[in-house]
Scaffold this active site. Structure first.
Site, short mmCIF file in Angstrom:
data_model
loop_
_atom_site.label_atom_id
_atom_site.label_comp_id
_atom_site.label_asym_id
_atom_site.label_seq_id
_atom_site.Cartn_x
_atom_site.Cartn_y
_atom_site.Cartn_z
N GLY A 114 -27.67 -6.23 -26.14
CA GLY A 114 -29.03 -6.03 -25.32
C GLY A 114 -28.79 -5.38 -24.04
CE LYS B 259 -30.81 -10.38 -30.35
NZ LYS B 259 -30.19 -10.07 -29.36
CB SER C 34 -26.21 -1.77 -27.52
OG SER C 34 -26.59 -2.60 -26.48
CG ASN D 137 -30.87 -11.32 -34.28
OD1 ASN D 137 -31.88 -12.16 -34.43
ND2 ASN D 137 -29.86 -11.65 -33.54
CD GLU E 242 -28.83 -13.34 -27.92
OE1 GLU E 242 -29.76 -13.68 -28.72
OE2 GLU E 242 -29.04 -12.36 -27.62
CD GLU F 254 -24.08 -9.32 -32.98
OE1 GLU F 254 -25.04 -8.31 -33.22
OE2 GLU F 254 -24.50 -10.51 -32.71
CG HIS G 56 -26.69 -14.24 -32.14
ND1 HIS G 56 -26.61 -14.03 -30.64
CD2 HIS G 56 -26.89 -12.98 -32.54
CE1 HIS G 56 -27.04 -13.03 -30.25
NE2 HIS G 56 -26.94 -12.07 -31.58
#
Ligand code: PGA
Length: 248
Positions: free
Chosen positions: A172, A11, A212, A9, A98, A166, A96
């Site tokens: 991250g 991003k 991560s 991904n 985010e 996730e 996702h």
């Protein structure tokens, strides 16, 4: 046997020249492994068409899609499932964390997006996961189970859908759940899939871990029984790191 899937991904990273170069580099490096596993990259929409145009050996996907198509109104700025398919996407990420956090995406909207993807033959990688607070208060399994039950439409099957677990607090951050915690959630997702769609679907559907993932932890995570691959963010932006994860 579920074929492992390693997904990158990207991003909101990569301009045209760097992105097309990285895609080519990854495709060439992993070519010899593609009998055993599947590799898909998710570049930003701005360069997706150019990346897909290169006729790579790996798959290409989008990071998001619209909830509906043009027959249902005007949606300035949105990109529909059929547009993504038209420019060479094979997959799309949906939900996702985010997007859930920053764009208020709900399970209801995830459900519509997945259905739209299925309608045009795009495969959906549906992201689920708990926040740190939810984990600390013992709600991780309930939250993830709820996202699965409500986010997946009836059109779901093991060929057109992949789940990515996730944990929000692992994305991250360099923090990763214990192997036991990962296996517990993955087994619970498979059980939930079985209750909703039957054993035929749940046995075959791939469940990826994301958050991560690095070359140093990939092997341990990928050897867990119910982990069928990884969704990799930061480490997918460097060909060597991504390749080392694939090697694991
Ligand atoms: P990360 O991101 O690997 O950088 O933690 C994963 C993701 O957001 O899909």
């Amino acid at each position: 046997m579920r074929k492992k899937l390693i997904a990158g991904n990207w991003k909101m990273n990569m301009l045209l020249s760097d992105g097309t170069f990285l895609a080519k580099e990854v495709s060439e490096k992993v070519a010899q492994h593609l009998d055993e596993l599947e590799v898909v990259i998710f570049p930003p929409i701005s360069i997706l068409a150019k990346v897909a145009e290169q006729k790579l050996k790996i798959g290409v996907g989008a990071q998001d899609l619209a909830e509906t198509d043009k027959d249902f109104g005007a949606f300035t700025g949105d990109v529909s499932a059929c547009m993504l398919k038209d420019i060479g996407a094979e997959y799309t990420l949906v939900g996702h964390s985010e997007r859930r956090a920053l764009h208020n995406e709900t399970d209801e909207s995830v459900n519509k997006k997945v259905m739209n993807a299925h309608k045009v033959g795009l495969k959906a990688v549906v992201c689920v996961g708990e926040t740190l607070k939810e984990r600390e208060t013992g709600k991780a399994l309930d939250v993830v189970g709820f996202q699965i039950v409500n986010g997946l439409p009836d059109t779901t099957n093991a060929e057109n859908t992949v789940i990515a677990y996730e944990p929000v607090w692992a994305i991250g951050t360099g923090k990763v759940p214990t192997l036991q915690e990962i296996e517990e959630v993955h087994a619970y997702i498979r059980k939930t899939l079985k209750e909703k769609f039957g054993a035929n679907v749940s046995d075959k559907m791939r469940i990826l871990y994301g958050g991560s993932v690095k070359p140093s932890n990939a092997q341990d995570i990928l050897s867990l029984e119910d982990v069928d691959g990884a969704l990799v963010g930061g480490a997918s932006l460097k060909a060597d790191d991504f390749f080392n994860i694939i090697n694991a």
